[in-house]
Design an enzyme around this catalytic site. Structure first.
Site, mmCIF file in Angstrom:
data_model
loop_
_atom_site.group_PDB
_atom_site.id
_atom_site.type_symbol
_atom_site.label_atom_id
_atom_site.label_comp_id
_atom_site.label_asym_id
_atom_site.label_seq_id
_atom_site.Cartn_x
_atom_site.Cartn_y
_atom_site.Cartn_z
ATOM 1 N N HIS A 164 29.856 52.241 34.362
ATOM 2 C CA HIS A 164 30.979 51.769 33.542
ATOM 3 C C HIS A 164 30.594 51.605 32.079
ATOM 4 O O HIS A 164 31.281 50.906 31.324
ATOM 5 C CB HIS A 164 31.530 50.446 34.097
ATOM 6 C CG HIS A 164 32.249 50.612 35.405
ATOM 7 N ND1 HIS A 164 32.570 49.554 36.234
ATOM 8 C CD2 HIS A 164 32.717 51.727 36.037
ATOM 9 C CE1 HIS A 164 33.201 49.999 37.317
ATOM 10 N NE2 HIS A 164 33.299 51.322 37.227
ATOM 11 N N GLY A 212 26.354 41.703 44.472
ATOM 12 C CA GLY A 212 27.138 41.004 43.448
ATOM 13 C C GLY A 212 28.379 41.724 42.974
ATOM 14 O O GLY A 212 28.727 41.640 41.795
ATOM 15 N N ASN A 262 25.648 39.218 48.559
ATOM 16 C CA ASN A 262 26.685 38.679 47.666
ATOM 17 C C ASN A 262 26.812 37.176 47.905
ATOM 18 O O ASN A 262 26.276 36.643 48.874
ATOM 19 C CB ASN A 262 28.022 39.388 47.951
ATOM 20 C CG ASN A 262 28.967 39.365 46.767
ATOM 21 O OD1 ASN A 262 28.549 39.365 45.615
ATOM 22 N ND2 ASN A 262 30.265 39.314 47.026
ATOM 23 N N ARG A 283 32.128 39.430 23.664
ATOM 24 C CA ARG A 283 31.236 39.604 24.818
ATOM 25 C C ARG A 283 29.890 40.205 24.395
ATOM 26 O O ARG A 283 28.832 39.823 24.907
ATOM 27 C CB ARG A 283 31.919 40.463 25.879
ATOM 28 C CG ARG A 283 33.032 39.678 26.583
ATOM 29 C CD ARG A 283 33.783 40.511 27.587
ATOM 30 N NE ARG A 283 32.929 41.083 28.606
ATOM 31 C CZ ARG A 283 33.176 42.216 29.253
ATOM 32 N NH1 ARG A 283 34.285 42.887 29.008
ATOM 33 N NH2 ARG A 283 32.344 42.678 30.148
HETATM 34 C C1 BJW Z 1 27.753 36.337 42.982
HETATM 35 C C2 BJW Z 1 27.332 35.316 42.169
HETATM 36 C C3 BJW Z 1 25.982 35.011 42.248
HETATM 37 C C4 BJW Z 1 29.389 35.524 41.792
HETATM 38 N N1 BJW Z 1 25.207 35.684 43.081
HETATM 39 N N2 BJW Z 1 26.965 36.982 43.814
HETATM 40 C C5 BJW Z 1 44.900 52.043 43.814
HETATM 41 C C6 BJW Z 1 44.017 52.171 44.864
HETATM 42 C C7 BJW Z 1 42.679 52.546 44.653
HETATM 43 C C8 BJW Z 1 42.204 52.793 43.373
HETATM 44 C C9 BJW Z 1 43.091 52.664 42.327
HETATM 45 C C10 BJW Z 1 44.411 52.298 42.540
HETATM 46 N N3 BJW Z 1 45.024 52.225 41.338
HETATM 47 C C11 BJW Z 1 44.116 52.544 40.369
HETATM 48 C C12 BJW Z 1 42.941 52.813 40.981
HETATM 49 C C13 BJW Z 1 41.664 53.193 40.298
HETATM 50 C C14 BJW Z 1 41.057 52.024 39.542
HETATM 51 C C15 BJW Z 1 40.877 50.843 40.493
HETATM 52 O O1 BJW Z 1 39.922 50.742 41.228
HETATM 53 N N4 BJW Z 1 41.794 49.892 40.463
HETATM 54 C C16 BJW Z 1 41.734 48.749 41.393
HETATM 55 C C17 BJW Z 1 41.782 47.438 40.623
HETATM 56 C C18 BJW Z 1 42.848 48.922 42.392
HETATM 57 N N5 BJW Z 1 39.766 52.490 39.069
HETATM 58 C C19 BJW Z 1 39.641 53.109 37.930
HETATM 59 O O2 BJW Z 1 40.559 53.297 37.168
HETATM 60 C C20 BJW Z 1 38.263 53.667 37.619
HETATM 61 N N6 BJW Z 1 38.380 55.062 37.333
HETATM 62 C C21 BJW Z 1 38.792 55.927 38.252
HETATM 63 O O3 BJW Z 1 39.136 55.607 39.368
HETATM 64 O O4 BJW Z 1 38.788 57.231 37.794
HETATM 65 C C22 BJW Z 1 39.383 58.238 38.612
HETATM 66 C C23 BJW Z 1 38.504 58.802 39.652
HETATM 67 C C24 BJW Z 1 37.208 58.428 39.872
HETATM 68 C C25 BJW Z 1 36.452 59.001 40.870
HETATM 69 C C26 BJW Z 1 36.970 59.948 41.639
HETATM 70 C C27 BJW Z 1 38.256 60.336 41.413
HETATM 71 C C28 BJW Z 1 39.023 59.773 40.444
HETATM 72 C C29 BJW Z 1 37.657 52.979 36.412
HETATM 73 C C30 BJW Z 1 37.330 51.552 36.678
HETATM 74 C C31 BJW Z 1 36.842 50.881 35.391
HETATM 75 C C32 BJW Z 1 36.509 49.423 35.601
HETATM 76 N N7 BJW Z 1 36.247 48.832 34.350
HETATM 77 C C33 BJW Z 1 35.776 47.442 34.300
HETATM 78 C C34 BJW Z 1 35.584 47.045 32.826
HETATM 79 C C35 BJW Z 1 34.310 47.726 32.272
HETATM 80 C C36 BJW Z 1 33.973 47.287 30.892
HETATM 81 C C37 BJW Z 1 33.818 45.787 30.760
HETATM 82 O O5 BJW Z 1 32.870 45.190 31.280
HETATM 83 O O6 BJW Z 1 34.688 45.202 30.116
HETATM 84 O O7 BJW Z 1 34.542 47.308 35.021
HETATM 85 S S1 BJW Z 1 36.860 46.297 35.168
HETATM 86 C C38 BJW Z 1 35.589 45.288 35.837
HETATM 87 O O8 BJW Z 1 35.563 45.389 37.287
HETATM 88 C C39 BJW Z 1 34.270 45.913 35.320
HETATM 89 C C40 BJW Z 1 33.402 45.800 36.541
HETATM 90 O O9 BJW Z 1 32.328 46.720 36.456
HETATM 91 C C41 BJW Z 1 34.353 46.080 37.673
HETATM 92 C C42 BJW Z 1 33.886 45.576 39.018
HETATM 93 O O10 BJW Z 1 33.785 44.173 39.020
HETATM 94 P P1 BJW Z 1 32.618 43.486 39.867
HETATM 95 O O11 BJW Z 1 31.306 43.839 39.306
HETATM 96 O O12 BJW Z 1 32.817 43.742 41.298
HETATM 97 O O13 BJW Z 1 32.880 41.925 39.501
HETATM 98 P P2 BJW Z 1 33.835 40.883 40.248
HETATM 99 O O14 BJW Z 1 34.023 39.747 39.326
HETATM 100 O O15 BJW Z 1 35.030 41.521 40.791
HETATM 101 O O16 BJW Z 1 32.957 40.411 41.508
HETATM 102 C C43 BJW Z 1 31.782 39.620 41.357
HETATM 103 C C44 BJW Z 1 31.228 39.310 42.755
HETATM 104 O O17 BJW Z 1 30.017 38.616 42.581
HETATM 105 C C45 BJW Z 1 32.144 38.409 43.606
HETATM 106 O O18 BJW Z 1 32.241 38.929 44.926
HETATM 107 C C46 BJW Z 1 31.430 37.065 43.614
HETATM 108 O O19 BJW Z 1 31.568 36.346 44.829
HETATM 109 C C47 BJW Z 1 30.004 37.479 43.424
HETATM 110 N N8 BJW Z 1 29.181 36.475 42.751
HETATM 111 N N9 BJW Z 1 28.467 34.851 41.445
HETATM 112 C C48 BJW Z 1 25.789 36.656 43.857
HETATM 113 N N10 BJW Z 1 25.498 34.019 41.479
#
Ligand code: BJW
Length: 249
Positions: A121, A188, A215, A69
């Site tokens: 992130h 997004g 979005n 990547r």
């Molecule tokens: C377009 C388009 C175009 C397409 N124009 N739009 C149960 C319940 C609640 C929470 C949790 C749970 N169990 C565990 C958790 C916590 C967990 C979590 O959220 N899990 C869920 C999956 C349930 N979270 C964590 O662990 C986080 N840490 C945490 O919570 O710490 C504790 C804490 C924090 C704060 C307070 C207290 C405690 C850490 C999360 C780390 C995420 N890491 C990643 C990888 C990063 C490195 C890498 O890049 O490899 O981050 S995962 C991945 O998802 C990446 C992204 O940043 C993240 C979000 O994704 P994003 O950006 O939303 O992408 P997509 O693909 O999902 O969406 C794209 C959108 O664009 C879509 O809607 C399309 O329609 C649209 N789109 N083309 C406009 N052209």
């Protein structure tokens, strides 16, 4: 010609804007999203590449995933698109305060000219030592043979990104900005990953900000936003920014 877009709300000229961005803003720059049908998680399992446990179990596989990547991200084909450029324009021309909080690990916002930016992130362009926490700029491939420039230990360097189960970066600064902003715009992001997915609720609970989703399609948290614009980021974001700046002029 720029599309005309009508706004439901315009903040005061000296208002504070916080913008959350996700993978969708970089999709038209040639980077894959995570959860779209052709996205990253359709090809690899989260549990194999994006958790600290995966790195402990098989660091070579995790390095290979991020090396691929990072290399893609460095190619000439990947460049800021009109949405990144429009947000940089907003920072230059908006009379009030503005902050971008991005979940993306790419550098397209800074390459577009944005400077008020938090990478919650992490970033592709840095490595961190698992032992001493030292963070260094990193451009090429990373492997278990690399030594930490801080403590000299071999084998502990990892991508400076936030995996599931790890604490996102600069949350105190982000929360302070969310609690005092006048306008919150989410661009997004699918609204699946916390804490970012909870920012809209937090903003509405803590302050009086107007909330906007931009979005391709309604996100998981779409019903929590007061205003929404759906379409590709490269058309919708420039149109929104142009309308906002025109209304504030
Ligand atoms: C377009 C388009 C175009 C397409 N124009 N739009 C149960 C319940 C609640 C929470 C949790 C749970 N169990 C565990 C958790 C916590 C967990 C979590 O959220 N899990 C869920 C999956 C349930 N979270 C964590 O662990 C986080 N840490 C945490 O919570 O710490 C504790 C804490 C924090 C704060 C307070 C207290 C405690 C850490 C999360 C780390 C995420 N890491 C990643 C990888 C990063 C490195 C890498 O890049 O490899 O981050 S995962 C991945 O998802 C990446 C992204 O940043 C993240 C979000 O994704 P994003 O950006 O939303 O992408 P997509 O693909 O999902 O969406 C794209 C959108 O664009 C879509 O809607 C399309 O329609 C649209 N789109 N083309 C406009 N052209």
């Amino acid at each position: 010609m720029q599309d005309v877009l009508s706004l439901a709300h315009v903040p005061p000229r000296d208002g504070r804007i916080v913008i959350l961005t996700g993978a969708g803003i970089s999709q038209e720059s040639g980077l894959e999203t995570f959860r779209d049908p052709d996205g990253i998680w359709a090809k690899v399992r989260v549990e194999d590449v994006a958790t600290p446990e995966a790195f402990a179990r098989d660091p070579d596989a995790v390095h290979a995933f991020y090396n691929m990547r990072r290399a893609r991200h460095r190619t000439a084909a990947v460049a800021p698109n009109p949405a990144h450029l429009a947000l940089a324009r907003l920072e230059r021309e908006w009379p009030g305060d503005m902050l971008i909080v991005t979940q993306n690990v790419d550098s397209l916002h800074e390459r577009a000219g944005s400077t008020r930016l938090i990478h919650m992130h992490g970033v592709h362009s840095k490595a961190r030592c698992n032992g001493c926490g030292h963070v260094v700029p990193w451009d090429g491939d990373m492997s278990t043979a690399d030594e930490c420039a801080g403590c000299g230990a071999p084998g502990g360097l990892r991508p400076h990104v936030v995996w599931f189960g790890e604490m996102p970066l600069e949350l105190d600064r982000i929360q302070a900005a969310l609690s005092t902003c006048d306008l919150f715009i989410s661009i997004g992001t699918s609204g699946n990953v916390y804490p970012a997915a909870g920012f809209v609720k937090l903003v509405r609970r803590l302050g009086a900000a107007h909330t906007v989703e931009i979005n391709l399609e309604p996100s998981r948290g779409a019903s929590q936003f007061e205003e929404s614009h759906y379409g590709t980021a490269s058309t919708t974001v420039p149109a929104y920014v142009a309308a906002l700046l025109a209304a504030a002029a």
